[in-house]
Design an enzyme around this catalytic site. Sequence first.
Site, PDB file in Angstrom:
ATOM      1  N   SER A 120      -6.556   4.380  15.329  1.00 22.56           N
ATOM      2  CA  SER A 120      -6.213   3.791  16.629  1.00 22.56           C
ATOM      3  C   SER A 120      -6.526   4.827  17.702  1.00 22.56           C
ATOM      4  CB  SER A 120      -4.719   3.462  16.691  1.00 22.56           C
ATOM      5  OG  SER A 120      -4.336   3.207  18.029  1.00 22.56           O
TER       6      SER A 120
ATOM      7  N   ILE B  61      -6.053  -4.670  20.946  1.00 16.00           N
ATOM      8  CA  ILE B  61      -6.734  -5.831  20.380  1.00 16.00           C
ATOM      9  C   ILE B  61      -5.724  -6.977  20.284  1.00 16.00           C
ATOM     10  CG2 ILE B  61      -8.077  -6.665  18.401  1.00 16.00           C
ATOM     11  CD1 ILE B  61      -9.356  -4.189  19.797  1.00 16.00           C
TER      12      ILE B  61
ATOM     13  N   ALA C 151       1.174   9.633  15.052  1.00 13.06           N
ATOM     14  CA  ALA C 151       1.049  10.678  14.024  1.00 13.06           C
ATOM     15  C   ALA C 151       0.335  10.120  12.798  1.00 13.06           C
ATOM     16  CB  ALA C 151       2.431  11.215  13.651  1.00 13.06           C
TER      17      ALA C 151
ATOM     18  N   LYS D 151      -1.806   7.658  12.701  1.00 16.05           N
ATOM     19  CA  LYS D 151      -3.210   7.362  12.998  1.00 16.05           C
ATOM     20  C   LYS D 151      -4.024   8.642  13.214  1.00 16.05           C
ATOM     21  CE  LYS D 151      -2.920   2.876  12.679  1.00 16.05           C
ATOM     22  NZ  LYS D 151      -3.638   2.169  11.603  1.00 16.05           N
TER      23      LYS D 151
ATOM     24  N   ASN E 212      -7.012  -1.082   6.146  1.00 10.02           N
ATOM     25  CA  ASN E 212      -6.620  -1.752   7.396  1.00 10.02           C
ATOM     26  C   ASN E 212      -5.113  -1.947   7.536  1.00 10.02           C
ATOM     27  OD1 ASN E 212      -6.991  -3.890   9.702  1.00 10.02           O
ATOM     28  ND2 ASN E 212      -5.872  -4.956   8.077  1.00 10.02           N
TER      29      ASN E 212
ATOM     30  N   VAL F   8       0.813  -1.221   0.000  1.00  9.61           N
ATOM     31  CA  VAL F   8       0.000   0.000   0.000  1.00  9.61           C
ATOM     32  C   VAL F   8       0.849   1.276   0.000  1.00  9.61           C
ATOM     33  CG1 VAL F   8      -2.040  -1.071   1.050  1.00  9.61           C
ATOM     34  CG2 VAL F   8      -0.332   0.044   2.516  1.00  9.61           C
TER      35      VAL F   8
ATOM     36  N   TYR G  94       3.708   6.169  14.926  1.00  6.08           N
ATOM     37  CA  TYR G  94       2.422   5.471  14.753  1.00  6.08           C
ATOM     38  C   TYR G  94       1.247   6.398  15.102  1.00  6.08           C
ATOM     39  CZ  TYR G  94      -0.977   1.640  15.436  1.00  6.08           C
ATOM     40  OH  TYR G  94      -2.068   0.798  15.379  1.00  6.08           O
TER      41      TYR G  94
HETATM   42  P1  NAD Z   1      -1.217  -7.314  11.983  1.00  4.36           P
HETATM   43  O1  NAD Z   1       0.218  -6.981  12.022  1.00  4.36           O
HETATM   44  O2  NAD Z   1      -1.677  -8.647  12.480  1.00  4.36           O
HETATM   45  O3  NAD Z   1      -1.808  -7.132  10.504  1.00  4.36           O
HETATM   46  C1  NAD Z   1      -1.436  -6.070   9.672  1.00  4.36           C
HETATM   47  C2  NAD Z   1      -1.655  -6.488   8.240  1.00  4.36           C
HETATM   48  O4  NAD Z   1      -1.242  -5.412   7.386  1.00  4.36           O
HETATM   49  C3  NAD Z   1      -0.825  -7.713   7.850  1.00  4.36           C
HETATM   50  O5  NAD Z   1      -1.610  -8.592   7.083  1.00  4.36           O
HETATM   51  C4  NAD Z   1       0.296  -7.120   6.999  1.00  4.36           C
HETATM   52  O6  NAD Z   1       0.788  -8.003   6.014  1.00  4.36           O
HETATM   53  C5  NAD Z   1      -0.431  -5.951   6.352  1.00  4.36           C
HETATM   54  N1  NAD Z   1       0.505  -4.943   5.860  1.00  4.36           N
HETATM   55  C6  NAD Z   1       1.505  -4.337   6.529  1.00  4.36           C
HETATM   56  N2  NAD Z   1       2.171  -3.495   5.719  1.00  4.36           N
HETATM   57  C7  NAD Z   1       1.570  -3.574   4.502  1.00  4.36           C
HETATM   58  C8  NAD Z   1       1.798  -2.947   3.258  1.00  4.36           C
HETATM   59  N3  NAD Z   1       2.802  -2.076   3.102  1.00  4.36           N
HETATM   60  N4  NAD Z   1       0.985  -3.254   2.221  1.00  4.36           N
HETATM   61  C9  NAD Z   1      -0.033  -4.144   2.354  1.00  4.36           C
HETATM   62  N5  NAD Z   1      -0.279  -4.775   3.515  1.00  4.36           N
HETATM   63  C10 NAD Z   1       0.499  -4.495   4.579  1.00  4.36           C
HETATM   64  O7  NAD Z   1      -1.932  -6.135  12.792  1.00  4.36           O
HETATM   65  P2  NAD Z   1      -3.426  -5.936  13.313  1.00  4.36           P
HETATM   66  O8  NAD Z   1      -3.349  -5.826  14.779  1.00  4.36           O
HETATM   67  O9  NAD Z   1      -4.361  -6.878  12.684  1.00  4.36           O
HETATM   68  O10 NAD Z   1      -3.687  -4.443  12.759  1.00  4.36           O
HETATM   69  C11 NAD Z   1      -4.579  -4.120  11.721  1.00  4.36           C
HETATM   70  C12 NAD Z   1      -4.843  -2.625  11.743  1.00  4.36           C
HETATM   71  O11 NAD Z   1      -5.420  -2.273  13.009  1.00  4.36           O
HETATM   72  C13 NAD Z   1      -3.566  -1.783  11.621  1.00  4.36           C
HETATM   73  O12 NAD Z   1      -3.848  -0.631  10.854  1.00  4.36           O
HETATM   74  C14 NAD Z   1      -3.282  -1.404  13.049  1.00  4.36           C
HETATM   75  O13 NAD Z   1      -2.527  -0.224  13.130  1.00  4.36           O
HETATM   76  C15 NAD Z   1      -4.672  -1.230  13.592  1.00  4.36           C
HETATM   77  N6  NAD Z   1      -4.766  -1.307  15.047  1.00  4.36           N
HETATM   78  C16 NAD Z   1      -4.422  -2.443  15.721  1.00  4.36           C
HETATM   79  C17 NAD Z   1      -4.514  -2.456  17.104  1.00  4.36           C
HETATM   80  C18 NAD Z   1      -4.175  -3.665  17.922  1.00  4.36           C
HETATM   81  O14 NAD Z   1      -4.206  -3.568  19.149  1.00  4.36           O
HETATM   82  N7  NAD Z   1      -3.877  -4.809  17.331  1.00  4.36           N
HETATM   83  C19 NAD Z   1      -4.941  -1.305  17.794  1.00  4.36           C
HETATM   84  C20 NAD Z   1      -5.274  -0.178  17.066  1.00  4.36           C
HETATM   85  C21 NAD Z   1      -5.185  -0.190  15.691  1.00  4.36           C
END
Ligand code: NAD
Length: 244
Positions: A139, A185, A154, A156, A87, A61, A152
């Site tokens: 987030s 999460i 910044a 979000k 996502n 992305v 991160y």
């Molecule tokens: P994760 O690391 O399990 O999944 C992230 C996904 O994004 C993976 O499939 C990865 O391959 C993909 N990805 C990363 N860089 C990429 C790129 N350049 N191009 C395409 N795909 C890419 O993390 P998650 O916890 O499932 O997080 C998903 C979203 O939720 C993220 O945006 C994260 O910032 C946000 N988030 C997560 C939490 C948490 O507590 N887990 C909290 C707040 C926000």
Amino acid sequence: MNKVALITGGTRGIGKQIAITLAESGYDIALNYRTENEELNETKKEIENLNVKCFAVKGDVSSFEECEKFVKEVIEEYGQIDVLVNNAGITKDTLIARMKKEDFESVINVNLVGTFNVTKNVVPFMMKAHNGRIINISSVVGVSGNAGQSNYSASKAGIIGFTKSLAKELGSRNILVNAVAPGFIETQMTAVLKDETKDDIAKSIPLRRMGNTKDVANVVKFLSSDDSSYITGQVINVDGGMLM
Ligand code: NAD
């Protein structure tokens, strides 16, 4: 004909659960992934078992050209994109004193510029259709800030500004744009935290637990559905009451 949802970074964690939850609601899925691996094959199989289509598209992305290419592939396959879920995201946590320029730039490039890159390529098709839902995964730290996550947070916070601006720009075209801001999460992203840290975090959350991926996916499902047709420009916290 089924509605179509494109989910970036959809092969694991929150993205995977969003893809499965929307598939359960009858959407055909376009699943963006960065690297081909077992997680991708597994997710694709699970979605297809729900009797909807799953079309996987490769692309980083943070590359505008790759996003242009995979969005085109999705349109060629399905002819439409009704729901876009931005996502894909990464973390590179460290205090500012130790943060390298590359740590800052890479997180901004994937999380914030990546959200722009995909959205910019999808919006023309939604405008033509006079229909669309864009859901950006932000987030709670994009609102509150967090020590050790200046890059991160910044990125979000940027996503929230982007969401609200697009909601204003695109409302008259019947394109609704919202952000979901998860708290802590349980996914591979947070698996790196020590058990002790996780316990401390859980104690500070009114609902006394970390969230799970379904907690987030169910809100995305609502924001994709007709039940939320008068909601745009909002940031919905899914955080067990952590931030209020
Ligand atoms: P994760 O690391 O399990 O999944 C992230 C996904 O994004 C993976 O499939 C990865 O391959 C993909 N990805 C990363 N860089 C990429 C790129 N350049 N191009 C395409 N795909 C890419 O993390 P998650 O916890 O499932 O997080 C998903 C979203 O939720 C993220 O945006 C994260 O910032 C946000 N988030 C997560 C939490 C948490 O507590 N887990 C909290 C707040 C926000």
